[in-house]
Every structure is written in structure tokens, then in C-alpha cells.
Design a protein around this motif. Sequence first.
Motif, PDB file in Angstrom:
ATOM      1  N   ARG A 104       0.966  -1.290   0.056  1.00 36.16           N
ATOM      2  CA  ARG A 104       0.057  -0.011  -0.110  1.00 36.16           C
ATOM      3  C   ARG A 104       0.956   1.275   0.084  1.00 36.16           C
ATOM      4  O   ARG A 104       0.292   2.391   0.347  1.00 36.16           O
ATOM      5  N   ASP A 127      -0.564   3.943  -2.112  1.00 41.43           N
ATOM      6  CA  ASP A 127      -1.819   4.698  -1.520  1.00 41.43           C
ATOM      7  C   ASP A 127      -1.299   5.839  -0.319  1.00 41.43           C
ATOM      8  O   ASP A 127      -1.902   6.783  -0.045  1.00 41.43           O
ATOM      9  N   PRO A 187      -5.932   1.890   3.405  1.00 39.25           N
ATOM     10  CA  PRO A 187      -4.869   1.041   3.903  1.00 39.25           C
ATOM     11  C   PRO A 187      -5.317   0.505   5.598  1.00 39.25           C
ATOM     12  O   PRO A 187      -4.938  -0.493   6.005  1.00 39.25           O
TER      13      PRO A 187
END
Length: 386
Positions: free
Chosen positions: A28, A31, A159
Motif C-alpha cells: 500500500r 496509497d 490502507p
Amino acid sequence: MKSLLRRRIALGSMFFFLGLCFASWAARIPDIQAKFDLSEGQLGSILLFLPIGSMIGLPIAGWVVHHYGSRSVILWGSFLYAFSLPLIGLSPSLWMLIVVLVFFGMLGNIMNIALNTQALDFEDEMGRSILASFHGLWSTAGFVGAGIGAVMIGLGWIPFYHYLFVAFISAAIILSTRPYIKEEKSRGDGGGLVLKRPDALLLRVGLISFLGMMTEGCMFDWSGVYFKKVVEAPAEWITLGYVAFMGTMASGRFISDRIIQRYGKVPVLRFSGVLIFSGLLISVLAPVLLWATIGFLLVGFGVASIVPISYSVAGRSTLYSPGVALAIVSTLSFFGFLIGPPLIGFIADLFNLKTSFSLIAVNGLGIALLSTIRTEVFNPKPFMHE
């Protein structure tokens, strides 16, 4: 026998949990970058705080494992590590993210030392080499974590919820393995923070793992770039080198214990060095899709056994306790992991990527040489054959 099998499954599950948490974080990163609107340079600076935390954790790990035992460190540290993961996704500011990344990196390496100390004690109890298979489970968790990450992204989970999900999976693993985490038998009297010179054994295996981890770090970060710019692979095949390397590194760790048992740790180290040198040389001399892929496959097999063997040998130091010995070797090898990727870029700027990979190939020769000269330094134990 059933008790030993249950303990082996439990320890393997803990290595898997450790790899799953790290892979989930990595999945992630884009992100996280988008959340804080970071440029590539800013992201690179932020990501440095995780290895900084890891470096802080190394000497602390040697001390706490020596004084409190690996079992206590694992039982407390595993929950802290698992639930520090959602804190990354929850961080409301860059400063908070930096603090959590340092904490996450520190706990990760403390857990790494404690689990390897526990695994070495179990390896002694089994009377044969098994450490590489545990590291193989860590690598396998990387694939699983990446897969879960892809699913979570597809479902639109932020996340924090993704990390919380992984934390609860981790908690289930930790609770189910708790009864099988035993207190290790003490080996060696050396304790304290790792701020002293390694003995001949630890210096040797530390240098070997330094070269192995330098190669590993370069392959992690530069495989895709090499296939794009040197091999000139089609867009859909750019990741092939990375997948080839990771696949053989992970699978190699599952079969290397049997090979180590048959041929011995030191000969396997020599052959690993030869594989690294040969694989990178093939990739440099024949930078086409087929041969470069074969070369990267060989490098993955070469890298697979180096860290598990280095840890296994280091943990039997007669001068230091296992936790401290592992922390010394981890410190040396971790420098290699950090230095390698920037070194590739620096050399590539001066010359080109082929030159960079040619010089990294020399690491393989260094490993083979260090595993050949004065082998009495390795101080073999009953199941560690020369």
C-alpha cells in the motif's frame, strides 16, 4: 515427534506472520504516497525511516533477547508489531507516519532476531538444518501479502482497514502458536548492546551475509529497471526478472535445508556464490529476455541460502549469546542491503547499468572465496559439515 512437528509448524507460522505484515505494508505504499501527496523524492526520504528503525532495533534486540529470552520477546513483540501496522494507515500527519515507521522497523528487526534465535534452538533440538525453510515461509508470505493487497485495492479498502484485517489474522496466528514457543537453552555468555568488535567467526559470516544482502537489495530494486533499459523487454515482460528472482529465492529456501544436510553449510555457501556470479554474468553478457531471465533465476537460487546459513552459523558462536551474535551479523548484512541499491545507481550514472551489475556479480566471487579460505574459522558443529 508430534510435539516437534507442532513446534515446527508454529515457528513457521510466526515467520509467515512476520513476512505477511511487511508485505502488507509494502503493498500500500502507493496509497500512502497519494494520501500525503508525496513526490518520488519525498517518498524516498520517508521510506528511509523504516530502515532507520530497523538499525535502532538491532542492538536492542541483542540485549533484550539475551536478558529476557526469545520467548518473552516474541510473545510481547509480535502483538506490538502486528498492531503497529494499522497505525501506519491511521497516521494523520507525516510526522506521525515517520514515528510509526521507525517503531514498525524497530519492532520488525527485534522480532527477526528473536524468531531466528528460537529457530536456531529448535534446529539444535532437531539435529539437522531447518532454518532456510523458515526463511522460505517469510518469502512466501511476501507473495501472499501482495495478493491480499491487490484484492483489498480492488475492493476499495483504505490502507487502515486492510492493515487492521492483516493485524487480526496475525493475532490469530500468534495466539494459536503461543503454547509452542519455548524458552531457548542459553548458548554463550556474551550479552549487552552490540557495540563491540565481532570475533573471527562472526566477522566472516557477517561479510558473507553483507555481500549476499547487497546482491538481494540490488535485485529487489533494480530488476525491473534492468529488464526495461538493458534487456529492453516488452512492457508486459518488464517484471519477469523480478518474478524469476523472487520465485527461485523463495523456492530455493524450501529445498536448501535438504541440500545443506547432505553437503554441509560451507560447501553450499561456496556454490551459492558461484550461482550469483554466473547468473549476473549471463545477464550482462547476454542481455536478451531468455538469457537474462535464466541469469536472474540462478541469482535467486544463489541468494536463497546465504542469510539462513549465516544466521545458523552465527547463532553457534561460543563467544556471544545467540541473540547478540545474530544482531551483530544482521547489522553487518543490513548495511549491505542499504548500500547496494544506491551503489548501483551511482555506478550506473558514471558508466551504465551493465557495469553496475558486473560489479555486483563480484559479490558472488567474494562469497565463494570467503567460504573457501581458512574454513576452520567456521568452527563446525556435529551437523555442520565442511
